[in-house]
Design a protein around this motif. Structure first.
Motif: not given
Lengths: 359, 359
Positions: A31-34, A241-243, A245
């Protein structure tokens, strides 16, 4: 039944994988921001572990893509203006070549049948080829190119980029990144992670070329994951872009585990297990190594001809909880493929050979 | 401390996520071949659950990409010969436009400031635009476009493709895929999964165009994840390259959980929670909704102006175990963003509002 996987990818998961997933969930990293420091630290950790494991110098950057196949496209868009050259001896090297054609590059190839390898001396690289595309390990035919030959090709063509597909062998090959401009691999092979992440290693020289090509009116270096944008974000341990994670986190943790063992030990164990496998195949009447030339035999994906239909071998092994891969393409019915990745222990290989010997 | 996440993506994980990962590991699905019946069944299951949830007809196919950003590139390469049109009112709609430029398409845009929305009647679509690129939900400014307006645009431009970015709203918008040619979303938003997977929904008409464009000498539809190849593999519930199996599996399972609740119930709950949020922001002196026009206010990402510096609000909430997002870009210091996704319950929203009210 719990199975032991010897499949060439998706492969056996690294023994610590489940534990790393557990710690990922416990820390709520999904849930952590990238764009947070927590993510940047996680990202840097993985890159650092990979740098240590694969001996990647500061001249090269490490990027995370959706898959290794994506790297084929990104290399061709960002590092090739007109011409590329491909040594093709299996399904995956061929796809790299076909990607070049689809992107309207002038793609040269030299082709050999599945199961045959290339030596540096026999490869005549066209004068205007900008990239020499080599496959360190052809997963389809179980053929490896010697690392010394890869290095030799760069030395004899210093003005060209050498691109190495190490999808199903990293971290086994000890590539010298002074001589390798770009390389890429997938995590579902020798790293023992679920699929969904490709790793792309790229030199500053490649970046410079991409920056130059970007200014041209008559071609595009792509929009998604273009090299200059990837590089810019990697500077701060981020991605455009959002990886993935969870993939990046577990890769870093498994790479750390491998660094604890030591890459030299992993390489020696790989060779030891490969020796056991090939020796068995040579000595047993019901099996034979597919690759004739010992110097071209893959250390990480071993392909064997089977005297009986391979489906029968595969089924008999499966009944014992052992899963091997089938042959590729035309060889589906007459071969098996056995992965020899770090996740698989010598004891497991021995158990497999025992089972194969008593079928 | 265990936190409750109200961040707009990566977001709170769906409550059942950890349990699905556990079952993924227990079934050893991370090692299963992506060319096996086991994988094909898993793939089909996820696609079927998405078809039920989002009411996707057989005229449309569902693909799995590395991220939603990748979908921008694939749409532009496969569905646009020359010209695209973009309604831009935030960072993400702008990136879609910039991707078109990077791919050397003739990209038109109409632009509004962050926080302002578009109505169908005010959008003048250029005659030769082949794709109308709309953003159902702008994550950066908390603006939504009404679904009826999206449908209206297609009705008035039946010869053009309508492409809908539903990254941070799916499954909330009830799109009519008779009128929407292509749409895409990410799993780390309203589906409550870790990032690393994009979902691309595409019509046969788009496929036909890509097949036509592929024959042209003067442009390329790309090599990796080009539409005809994706479509061919999807026919047998497979993917061209090794897919993010864990992502696809958990997405299917979460979609199944959502189908059990029922998409109508999810939509009603979303609207109910959004109502609580906006009512609070309107009534409380220390906060105000950023988006002025009620009809453009996002139901899934609520953006609030804060009287005190937003960093203080964020920190005070975090001390209570509540995590909200910061404002985007220029509004980083003066806004907070609150995700209102299905993973977040009414009770959690109420707890957040209580905390905000007593800061």
């Amino acid at each position: 039944m719990q199975y032991t996987f010897f499949t060439p990818g998706p492969a056996a998961l690294y023994p610590t994988f489940a534990q790393h997933v557990h710690s990922f969930l416990e820390q709520q990293l999904g849930s952590v921001s990238h764009r947070s420091q927590t993510y940047r630290d996680l990202h840097r950790f993985t890159v650092e572990q990979l740098r240590t494991l694969l001996n990647i110098p500061d001249t090269h950057q490490v990027f995370f893509l959706g898959s290794a196949s994506e790297a084929w496209e990104r290399i061709l868009l960002n590092c090739v203006e007109h011409e590329s050259f491909h040594a093709v001896n299996g399904s995956f090297s061929k796809k790299f070549y076909q990607y070049a054609q689809a992107l309207h590059k002038f793609a040269h190839k030299v082709e050999k049948p599945l199961g045959e390898g290339f030596d540096a001396t026999e490869l005549e690289v066209p004068d205007y080829a900008e990239v020499i595309a080599l496959t360190h390990n052809e997963t389809s035919g179980g053929v490896q190119m010697r690392v010394s030959d890869i290095h030799k090709l760069k030395r004899s063509h210093p003005g060209k980029f050498v691109a190495v597909d190490m999808v199903s062998s990293a971290p086994y090959p000890d590539l010298d990144f002074k001589l390798v401009d770009t390389a890429f691999f997938s995590v579902q092979k020798a790293f023992g992670l679920p699929a969904g992440l490709g790793v792309w290693i790229v030199s500053e020289k490649c970046l410079e070329k991409a920056q130059r090509l970007r200014k041209y009116d008559n071609l595009t270096i792509g929009a998604h994951h273009d090299l200059p944008t990837l590089w810019k974000f990697a500077q701060t341990n981020e991605t455009p872009s959002t990886p993935n994670v969870m993939g990046i986190y577990t890769l870093g943790k498994v790479a750390e585990d491998m660094n604890r063992v030591g890459v030299d030990t992993i390489r020696k164990e790989t060779e030891h297990k490969a020796k056991l496998l090939y020796k068995f195949l040579e000595q047993h009447d019901a099996y034979a190594p597919f690759v004739q030339e010992a110097r071209h035999r893959s250390q990480t994906v071993v392909v064997a001809n089977t005297a009986q239909p391979s489906a029968e071998v595969i089924q008999a092994l499966k009944a014992q909880g052992l899963v091997v891969g089938s042959g590729y393409g035309d060889f589906k019915a007459s071969q098996i493929r056995i992965a020899n990745f770090p996740a698989t222990s010598t004891e497991q290989i021995e158990a497999l050979l025992h089972a194969l010997g008593t079928l």
